[in-house]
Design a protein around this motif. Structure first.
Motif, PDB file in Angstrom:
ATOM      1  N   TRP A   1      49.065 -76.653  -1.061  1.00 37.24           N
ATOM      2  CA  TRP A   1      49.921 -76.629   0.123  1.00 37.24           C
ATOM      3  C   TRP A   1      49.696 -77.949   0.846  1.00 37.24           C
ATOM      4  O   TRP A   1      48.568 -78.314   1.171  1.00 37.24           O
ATOM      5  N   ALA A   2      50.767 -78.695   1.081  1.00 43.59           N
ATOM      6  CA  ALA A   2      50.632 -79.988   1.745  1.00 43.59           C
ATOM      7  C   ALA A   2      51.926 -80.329   2.467  1.00 43.59           C
ATOM      8  O   ALA A   2      52.999 -79.818   2.129  1.00 43.59           O
ATOM      9  N   VAL A   3      51.806 -81.178   3.460  1.00 45.55           N
ATOM     10  CA  VAL A   3      52.959 -81.784   4.110  1.00 45.55           C
ATOM     11  C   VAL A   3      52.998 -83.237   3.663  1.00 45.55           C
ATOM     12  O   VAL A   3      51.978 -83.942   3.722  1.00 45.55           O
ATOM     13  N   VAL A   4      54.138 -83.674   3.175  1.00 47.69           N
ATOM     14  CA  VAL A   4      54.279 -85.041   2.692  1.00 47.69           C
ATOM     15  C   VAL A   4      55.304 -85.775   3.553  1.00 47.69           C
ATOM     16  O   VAL A   4      56.153 -85.159   4.204  1.00 47.69           O
ATOM     17  N   SER A   5      55.200 -87.085   3.552  1.00 48.34           N
ATOM     18  CA  SER A   5      56.176 -87.887   4.281  1.00 48.34           C
ATOM     19  C   SER A   5      56.531 -89.113   3.463  1.00 48.34           C
ATOM     20  O   SER A   5      55.733 -89.594   2.659  1.00 48.34           O
TER      21      SER A   5
END
Length: 561
Positions: free
Chosen positions: A218-222
């Motif tokens: 689970w990760a938030v990427v940009s």
């Protein structure tokens, strides 16, 4: 924890009877349904899962497409008169996801979207015929992520040259992977370091194959293309700075430009030192949405901040032009100084800011003496505690001082002055301001009482507390000697020992001086009685070295957006 549904096997029957009941896999835990009079049997871990997810940013279309393939296998055996089965499974999707579809064995499955406590996340739940013990099912998902407008509660963004969104792959260790494909000219950041870049010509794929937690990835990427930005130039006291915002985000450009014009002069006044330079660009970026912090990058001469209209955050980053590891020793000290200065300046210019950090619990499990906090800390809980504790400690040290007194202390800290030398004099004992030198400046230059108490509560460990005890005795002896010797300064050797917290050496110097300080005071008193000027005390001077900007690259992760 995944819980299959349970159904009691009818007497004499060897085959399970299908029942319609909800059981969620993936990010959802299924409940246990049994007849009220039946004994309850609970499965601890009755589902094997593997998930492979792929996200592709289509910059021209302004959207992200996602394909997620999950295979589940029911590993919960019958227990007594009960059979366990699954008949639905859910995955996390961005809250604004559209065209959410699920298929299995070539057939479309019914999908229900459910809201969560997180405004950025929804649950997509697919239903299928009961999956009994020993059986497997593969579900293929697809959806589109269009993104939301800047500064909306949903943090998902997909716009011209920028994007930030959550990625996931729920499953067992070694059975998960996530791919994110971006145009090659875009930068990439994520909340996890599990991603490795795989260049592919016009695109780059970032792949993670190890879990970020117990439930998979689970990760938030940009992603960001710095070449796609609206920009303005801002003139402040002879310096030209460039402000770069998202295409079309005129509100942020106006905000940032206004704060620079108001805030930089106010920062110079409060810090007590002129703007040192080393900054060319202030850039609005989605990366802080993913990493959880803004930063001052001395290698690129830029500040990177999120879309929030938060003047204190911008001033905090600007403060790092003065307060950084080259000038200030100890992460807690340069972060605490930057935050206190930012908050004071934001109040002085009446600028819009987010709420300050609250005082943390010193007895929390993640609490630590601030001198033990360093760059590269992996724990988000420790980071959150330490940022708040640093702000609390520095704020309490300086809270009784007006802006003029604060400026005197802060200017001395930046210049590396010793509290035992005249203000502005760096001819002797100049050095990088560490926690010891800063406490001396606060108490000697600022006249603060109780600084050591703040240090004992927030800053030092057990061994360093002992140093505070030795300092108390040494300070009392030094003050008595300084009063006895009249208008003269104590000898340079004693001043140097006190500056370096070499209290045993300071004691030796005092012993060697004997009655000399008192005699010096008597000589000065006799001269005044005779109408003569005070006898001068000659002491060799050394040339003050010129300050030079360090060439060391430093990227400062600061408080979260």
């Amino acid at each position: 924890m995944h819980r299959p549904k349970a159904r009691r096997r009818p007497p004499g029957s060897r085959r399970p009877t299908p029942t319609l009941a909800l059981a969620l896999g993936g990010v959802l835990g299924a409940g246990l349904a049994v007849p009220a009079t039946a004994p309850v049997a609970v499965a601890d871990d009755g589902l094997d899962e593997s998930t492979h997810s792929r996200y592709e940013l289509r910059a021209e279309a302004g959207e992200v497409t996602a394909d997620v393939t999950t295979t589940i296998r029911n590993t919960t055996p019958p227990a007594g008169s009960y059979l366990y089965y699954y008949d639905s499974y859910g995955i996390a999707v961005p809250a604004g996801a559209t065209d959410v579809q699920a298929t299995s064995a070539g057939a479309a499955l019914a999908v229900e979207l459910r809201a969560t406590d997180d405004p950025s996340t929804a649950l997509a739940v697919a239903s299928f015929p009961a999956l009994h013990y020993g059986s497997s099912r593969t579900v293929e998902w697809s959806f589109v992520v269009p993104g939301e407008p800047v500064r909306s509660p949903d943090a998902t963004r997909v716009g011209p040259g920028y994007a930030t969104f959550a990625v996931q792959a729920a499953g067992d260790p070694g059975e998960v992977s996530v791919e994110v494909e971006l145009p090659a000219d875009m930068t990439f950041d994520a909340t996890s370091d599990a991603f490795a870049a795989e260049p592919g010509g016009r695109t780059t794929t970032y792949r993670a194959t190890r879990g970020t937690g117990d439930q998979g990835i689970w990760a938030v990427v940009s992603a960001r293309d710095p070449g796609q930005a609206d920009e303005r130039t801002v003139e402040v006291d002879g310096d030209t700075l460039t402000v770069q915002g998202f295409p079309g985000d005129e509100r942020w450009l106006r905000f940032a430009s206004r704060q620079l014009r108001q805030g930089l002069p106010a920062l110079e006044e409060l810090v007590g030192q002129p703007w040192p330079g080393g900054l060319k660009t202030i850039r609005e970026d989605v990366s802080p949405q993913a990493t959880g912090y803004a930063w001052f990058d001395t290698g690129a001469d830029e500040i990177v901040v999120p879309e929030d209209l938060d003047a204190a955050l911008l001033f905090h980053e600007l403060s790092h032009a003065w307060y950084n590891p080259d000038e200030i020793g100890g992460r807690w000290l340069y972060e605490g100084l930057a935050e206190v200065v930012a908050r004071r300046v934001a109040a002085d210019v009446d600028a819009r800011s987010g709420p300050p950090r609250e005082t943390p619990d010193r007895g929390a499990d993640v609490a630590l003496p601030l001198t033990a906090w360093s760059e590269g800390e992996d724990s988000a809980q420790v980071e959150s505690y330490a940022y708040a504790a640093s702000y609390t400690a520095v704020r309490r040290l300086l809270r009784d001082l007006d802006d003029e007194a604060v400026a005197e202390v802060l200017a001395a800290a930046y210049a590396g002055e010793s509290a035992y030398e005249p203000p502005g004099d760096t001819s002797h004992h100049r050095g990088r301001t560490q926690w010891q030198r800063f406490l001396d400046l606060v108490e000697v230059r600022g006249g603060v009482t109780g600084g050591a108490k703040v240090y004992r509560q927030w800053v030092v460990d057990g061994e360093q507390r002992a140093e505070l005890g030795a300092r108390r005795s040494a300070r009392a002896a030094y003050v008595a000697l300084d009063e006895a010797d009249g208008g003269w300064q104590p000898p340079r050797g004693l001043r140097g020992a006190m500056t370096g917290w070499e209290f045993a050496d300071a004691k030796d110097v005092r012993a060697a001086l004997g009655d000399a300080p008192g005699l010096a005071g008597q000589v000065q008193a006799a001269a005044r009685e005779a109408g003569l000027p005070d006898p001068p005390r000659s002491e060799p001077r050394t040339r003050t070295p010129a300050r030079r900007r360090s060439t060391r690259t430093w990227r400062a992760p600061c408080r979260g957006p």
